[in-house]
Design an enzyme around this catalytic site. Sequence first.
Site, PDB file in Angstrom:
ATOM      1  N   CYS A 168       0.829  -1.320  -0.058  1.00 30.60           N
ATOM      2  CA  CYS A 168      -0.175   0.093   0.106  1.00 30.60           C
ATOM      3  C   CYS A 168       1.014   1.411   0.052  1.00 30.60           C
ATOM      4  O   CYS A 168       0.366   2.517  -0.216  1.00 30.60           O
ATOM      5  CB  CYS A 168      -0.946   0.132   1.291  1.00 30.60           C
TER       6      CYS A 168
ATOM      7  N   HIS B 211      -9.150   3.991  -1.417  1.00 31.99           N
ATOM      8  CA  HIS B 211      -7.779   3.632  -1.131  1.00 31.99           C
ATOM      9  C   HIS B 211      -7.462   2.696  -2.572  1.00 31.99           C
ATOM     10  O   HIS B 211      -7.326   1.485  -2.292  1.00 31.99           O
ATOM     11  CB  HIS B 211      -7.590   2.621   0.049  1.00 31.99           C
TER      12      HIS B 211
END
Lengths: 388, 388
Positions: free
Chosen positions: B84, B334
């Site tokens: 991420c 996200h």
Amino acid sequence: MTGVRVAGVGLTQFGRQPERTGRDLFAEAALAAREDAGISGDDIEEINYGNFMGALAERQGHQAPLMAKMVGVNCPATRYEEACASAGVAVREAVRTVRSGEADVVLAGGCERMTNLSTADVTEGLATAADDLFEIRAGITFPSAYALMARAYFERFGGSREDLAHVAMKNHDNALPNEYAQFHREITVEEALDAPMVADPLGLLDACPVTDGASAVVFVSDEYAAANDLEAPVSVTGSGQGGDNLALQAREQLAVTPATERAASEAYADAGRDPADVDLVEVHDCFTIAEVLAIEGLGFYEPGEGVGAARRGETTASGDRPVNLSGGLKAKGHPVGATGGSQIAEMTRLLRGDHPNSEHVPDATVGVTHNAGGTVASAVVHVLEVDR
Amino acid sequence: MTGVRVAGVGLTQFGRQPERTGRDLFAEAALAAREDAGISGDDIEEINYGNFMGALAERQGHQAPLMAKMVGVNCPATRYEEACASAGVAVREAVRTVRSGEADVVLAGGCERMTNLSTADVTEGLATAADDLFEIRAGITFPSAYALMARAYFERFGGSREDLAHVAMKNHDNALPNEYAQFHREITVEEALDAPMVADPLGLLDACPVTDGASAVVFVSDEYAAANDLEAPVSVTGSGQGGDNLALQAREQLAVTPATERAASEAYADAGRDPADVDLVEVHDCFTIAEVLAIEGLGFYEPGEGVGAARRGETTASGDRPVNLSGGLKAKGHPVGATGGSQIAEMTRLLRGDHPNSEHVPDATVGVTHNAGGTVASAVVHVLEVDR
């Protein structure tokens, strides 16, 4: 700006070792590099790690912090992915990081685990290095992509399957004494020509194998090497990177590799060298034709002249400028994400004089490494020089 | 060393857009960033591209040269993967490349395409950011991993699901005016508490959504900005990166995030700042507990004190130090490989005064962004400052 030295290198055996995990392989190479460098793990400030298909082969992304832990180092670690040039870009950023003074000691390299997959899954995994929308869905695989490049080359410049067979034979010869190489087997031109055809004009012996393995290199600043009395005679004096269209269909022609030309041009300018200064070369010969394209892109031959180089003996161990004394991807093996680091490791050994094939190049001072991604949609070139 | 300025930023809409390819999304963001910067594509010298799971989601590796082509630029391009934090490390290397003088103009950002996959495949893909051998095979997924961290936190320091619900409510409030955000919906504490439980103590509204999207930022040297009369009031003054054990089981404790602490410490030292200087913050709130861990790791709160910050109003838009004015991962969305770049883009807009939420921070001069990989096995922190 400081100079950048290779303080130590490490390699695993290259070959089929499907029972070993990627983390296990990389730890072995990295710890060997640390030992070769004679440095403490605490001195490693960053780790740059190359890997191509770990998400497919091991269901493992986010490998960089994992690898740092395996090496016993608590430092920032970053994964680089550029298909078959993954370790090449990892090395390049390590060189730039040391050179700019951001860090004095950076470990870079890479790893690939492949033979745990089925042949079909490996082929499909490797295909993700080409364009999914415009190539893969049309049925192309890497042998067929390089076959298109070989056909384009033959059509434009001439050359033959025999010429390519000489490349294969040379690289198998070079791998014979290399303890890390996947193949230790002489082949003849006739064997190469008689091998099963994979994608005309490329046969089985024109292709590199599927390989598990890892590589690691410790790069340090001149100042760190001096302060720590390291024996580190090899420096990286030039670095370059080039890109091209990912899909072959978008390129103006297939018989040249502009990404290599751009990377080489930048690396030579960086080092203040030109092709005539270069004594030996490690190039990305995933297929025999790829070696031909590389030695032309690197400026050692005019377009169309490189295909006969191995046949004429110019690039063999006893030639004027040996190419792939390590055995190359063709015979040493091609653990994709490790290859760019292994080229630096092999070149360092060759220039230091502790490679089994160093005897062929006792006076060599300037070496070039060339790592390519996909069908040379990306390329990374480094110039290495040894104090003599 | 030169200073590094943000010349332009670009974002796509964040949300469900499964019909769009990754290359399409990134091209939109990158071209928007170029337009915002007012520079020619020919001036872009390098592209650093973040992506996490393209090999699984699009069967596409080797994306960097593809993305360069989509942006219409023929320059070296490199993919960074750090789960991420993929765009975070891409941004960090861009900043270092400009700062060291290796290039004057670098475009960095990232992309992720996720909603074209089934929920099960997304969950499995995201899981490759954790340790396959020691976590995934034991059945852990990311909601359960962060639930373990939340439980450890509650047990050690106290705090409650209500505290976390205030984080969710705040970030949904912040996303309301943000044109790029995935969610434009107010939620109440009661709704968050009543949402379906995913992994106790984390419910559905404690989790960020699955998102498609891309981000891009053009970084330039002070000299380039001056020579080209660019309006580029925001500078990157600090950068830091930290690592930790990939698997939770190998960490000494789960209620703190040493990777964030290390990254923050380096970034503050680099910028010559400390936490007290910081006016606003964008942190990696993939789950509500992650925001709590982040604001403590960044030094804004002592361990155990951050959990009540949103409830007390200290981190809301009208608070002393707003956190995630963009809406955060929680409500802005996200798209994994894009997030680190989107934080820089949003912080730049907030500091320049052209973000819908800039009105809450008219005098802000120092912002911090925090991008984390996996369960914070890696973290990247940047300090941004605006000329006023």
